[in-house]
Design an enzyme around this catalytic site. Structure first.
Site, PDB file in Angstrom:
ATOM      1  N   ASP A   1       2.477  18.609  26.014  1.00 56.68           N
ATOM      2  CA  ASP A   1       3.542  19.211  25.201  1.00 56.68           C
ATOM      3  C   ASP A   1       3.141  20.637  24.858  1.00 56.68           C
ATOM      4  OD1 ASP A   1       5.518  19.881  23.401  1.00 56.68           O
ATOM      5  OD2 ASP A   1       5.472  17.959  22.348  1.00 56.68           O
TER       6      ASP A   1
ATOM      7  N   ARG B   1       5.051  22.978  23.475  1.00 56.51           N
ATOM      8  CA  ARG B   1       6.022  23.629  22.599  1.00 56.51           C
ATOM      9  C   ARG B   1       5.392  24.330  21.402  1.00 56.51           C
ATOM     10  NH1 ARG B   1      10.243  18.843  21.886  1.00 56.51           N
ATOM     11  NH2 ARG B   1       8.316  17.695  22.188  1.00 56.51           N
TER      12      ARG B   1
END
Ligand SMILES: Nc1nc2c(ncn2[C@@H]2O[C@H](COP(=O)(O)OP(=O)(O)OP(=O)(O)O)[C@@H](O)[C@H]2O)c(=O)[nH]1
Ligand SMILES: [Zn+2]
Length: 203
Positions: free
Chosen positions: A126, A128
């Site tokens: 991930d 982000r």
């Protein structure tokens, strides 16, 4: 993160009429959107969704994930409450971009799970960054939210960025045979809080 507010307009949708606010990251030029309904700046905690872009799920009706269903449920929940905010964040494919997500889907078609596929491409599970959320919310006069998510990392990232997340509101919709394994991997490897609502009851 430095973020520049650009403009607002009405956005009528099948769910209700929202106000759309456009923002730009000054360093990268990346564009983000906030949809609001009602008086969000009156000091009371606001029903909120921080939704990461998923072109395939949000716009192309993909059943590989739960994104489109979650977006629709979040828009519906805000419209029913008459007050809330949806941050639509341009971080496609958990931050790896659309074309890399298609590469990841190709690896998943050959048996990798969503985390293994990212790793085989040389990315973290991930990638982000949620640091645009606090300045966007702050511009809208919002400092406390009731966040619709199943992702504890998102709650932590927003809290760490200075947003007062007073409540996590579960957002479990759209489970289907095409995304069942994906959702199971999110729960086991990414820590998502997903109850097995579709499992046979025990006993
Ligand atoms: N790299 C990659 N990204 C994906 C995949 N499936 C969905 N995405 C992206 O994942 C993001 C959505 O993340 P999720 O983990 O589903 O949900 P979340 O937003 O973190 O958590 P919730 O708030 O509970 O929905 C969007 O940016 C999608 O484009 C996949 O298999 N690989
Ligand atoms: Zn998706």
């Amino acid at each position: 993160m430095n973020i520049r507010y650009v403009a607002s307009s009405k956005l009528p949708t099948p769910f209700g009429v929202f106000t759309m606010h456009g923002f730009e990251e000054t360093a990268t030029g990346k564009e983000h959107v906030a949809l609001t309904m009602g008086d969000v700046g009156n000091g009371e905690a606001v029903l909120a969704r921080a939704h990461s872009e998923c072109l395939t799920g949000d716009a192309l009706y993909s059943m590989r994930c739960d994104c489109g269903y979650q977006l629709e449920a979040a828009l519906t929940a805000v419209a029913e409450a008459g007050r809330g905010v949806i941050l639509y964040l341009r971080q496609e494919g958990r931050g790896i971009g659309l074309l890399n997500k298609i590469r990841a889907y190709n690896l998943q078609d050959q048996g990798a799970d969503t985390v293994e596929a990212n790793e085989q491409l040389g990315f973290g599970a991930d990638m982000r960054d949620y640091s645009m959320c606090q300045p966007m919310l702050s511009h809208l006069g919002i400092d406390a939210i009731r966040l619709m998510t199943n992702n504890p990392r998102k709650v932590k990232a927003l809290s760490d960025a200075g947003v007062d997340v007073v409540e996590r509101v579960p957002l479990q919709v759209g489970r289907n045979p095409h995304n069942d394994a994906y959702l199971a991997t999110k729960a086991s490897k990414l820590g998502h809080m997903l109850s097995h609502q579709d499992d046979e009851p025990e006993g």
